[in-house]
Design an enzyme around this catalytic site. Structure first.
Site, PDB file in Angstrom:
ATOM      1  N   THR A 280      13.127  33.789  18.944  1.00  0.00           N
ATOM      2  CA  THR A 280      13.578  34.712  19.849  1.00  0.00           C
ATOM      3  C   THR A 280      13.875  34.532  21.367  1.00  0.00           C
ATOM      4  O   THR A 280      13.487  33.907  21.926  1.00  0.00           O
ATOM      5  CB  THR A 280      12.592  36.345  20.072  1.00  0.00           C
TER       6      THR A 280
ATOM      7  N   TYR B  24       4.464  38.824  22.447  1.00  0.00           N
ATOM      8  CA  TYR B  24       5.618  38.427  21.259  1.00  0.00           C
ATOM      9  C   TYR B  24       6.101  37.361  21.566  1.00  0.00           C
ATOM     10  O   TYR B  24       6.138  36.427  20.866  1.00  0.00           O
ATOM     11  CB  TYR B  24       6.193  39.816  21.137  1.00  0.00           C
TER      12      TYR B  24
END
Length: 328
Positions: A118, A142
């Site tokens: 990501t 995350y």
């Protein structure tokens, strides 16, 4: 076992689209999923192996049964806000799960690994188009967990010859243009499906989190990439490894940043309906602007994002939103 590819998270949004793209390219996708957020009804292009990455034995069993050419790893917890409230779970599930998968992959003699990472690994670097050379400084658990898995892959590459491709992307949007697959989460947290639910009256309104960011209209800027374009890149990344090319990182995005308000305006154009909006406060861990430069993927992989225009992505998502969807 021929052309088997193990796809973790293969019953989820991106993973199911990847399975379709793999099948179209002549591979047999094996969807490995615990169905905590995925849907059995989304597994259409190969078998489903119901297992959990935190259970090393189930991972090893899937690898032994199907003997895949490569592993494509999508399965992860992925909610920024939740990761800020409960970092322990993100580090335990994402990182421990990935360690089980990577070590089992190496033990099974498999040396090709594609990882869904990501742009959140870059953190909050406003005014910068993110490239693979940009410093990684995640600002939430995350992004931190994904960065840790990237480091893990490099270590296993150095020690065990695990060849890998890392793809970093941010806002994936749209749905299968043929209408077989789409985006469906419980609970839903992504902007475009939330917005379309508000348009349909399935929720009272769309909450816009923060209007005081240092952006032209005060709302967050994000780079959106169509899910079908995204998974096409993953097939190209697989072939890159199968052709004996070296481990490589690639960013995937359109190279354009759209604010939340711009997405809402595009929805009005596509659906010809107003979007009811409630203004909310900022969420912890949200970066002001994330835009991904994708020149490396374009030049080296030959990737061509064909559907990653905002109105196209919303249009495909809108077509899916009007279907019955997956049944629990």
């Amino acid at each position: 076992m021929g052309q088997n590819i193990l796809v973790t998270g293969g019953a989820g949004y991106i993973g199911s689209h990847a399975c379709k793209a793999l099948a179209r390219a002549g591979f047999t996708p094996i969807a490995f999923d615990n169905l905590s957020t995925g849907w059995a009804g989304a597994v259409k292009y190969g078998p489903l192996f119901q297992g959990d990455l935190t259970d090393r034995a189930s991972v090893a069993a899937a690898l032994a049964e199907y003997q895949p050419l490569a592993v494509m790893h999508f399965a992860a917890l992925s909610l920024v806000g939740e990761s800020m409230r409960d970092p322990e779970t993100y580090w335990r599930v994402n990182v421990n799960g990935a360690l089980n998968l990577i070590s089992a992959t190496v033990a099974a003699g498999i040396r090709n690994f594609i990882f869904s990472s990501t742009c959140a690994t870059y953190g909050d670097q406003d005014g910068v188009v993110l490239t693979e050379a940009t410093r990684q400084a995640p600002i939430n658990a995350y992004g931190g967990s994904k960065r840790a898995i990237e480091d893990m892959l490099r270590d296993f590459g150095a020690s065990h010859g695990l060849n890998h491709v890392i793809f970093r992307y941010f806002n994936v949007a749209g749905a299968d243009p043929e209408g077989e697959l789409g985006e469906q989460h419980q609970p839903e947290t992504h902007l475009i499906p939330l917005m379309l639910e508000a348009v349909q009256g399935k929720r009272p309104a769309l909450t816009v989190f923060g209007d005081d960011y240092p952006t032209p209209d005060g709302t967050c800027l994000r780079d959106y990439v169509h899910v079908s374009d995204l998974v096409d890149a993953h097939v190209l990344g697989l072939n890159w490894l199968l052709d004996g090319r070296p481990s490589r990182d690639f960013n995937l995005g359109s190279g354009k940043g759209f604010s939340v308000r711009e997405v809402i305006e595009a929805s009005r154009f596509v659906t010809n309906r107003d979007v009811p909006v409630i203004q909310g406060a900022r969420r912890p861990g949200d970066a002001a602007a994330l835009v991904s430069g994708s020149e490396r993927a374009l030049e080296e992989l030959g990737w061509q994002p064909k559907r990653s225009e905002l109105r196209q992505m919303i249009g495909d998502a809108w077509a899916w939103a009007q279907k019955p969807g997956y049944q629990a």
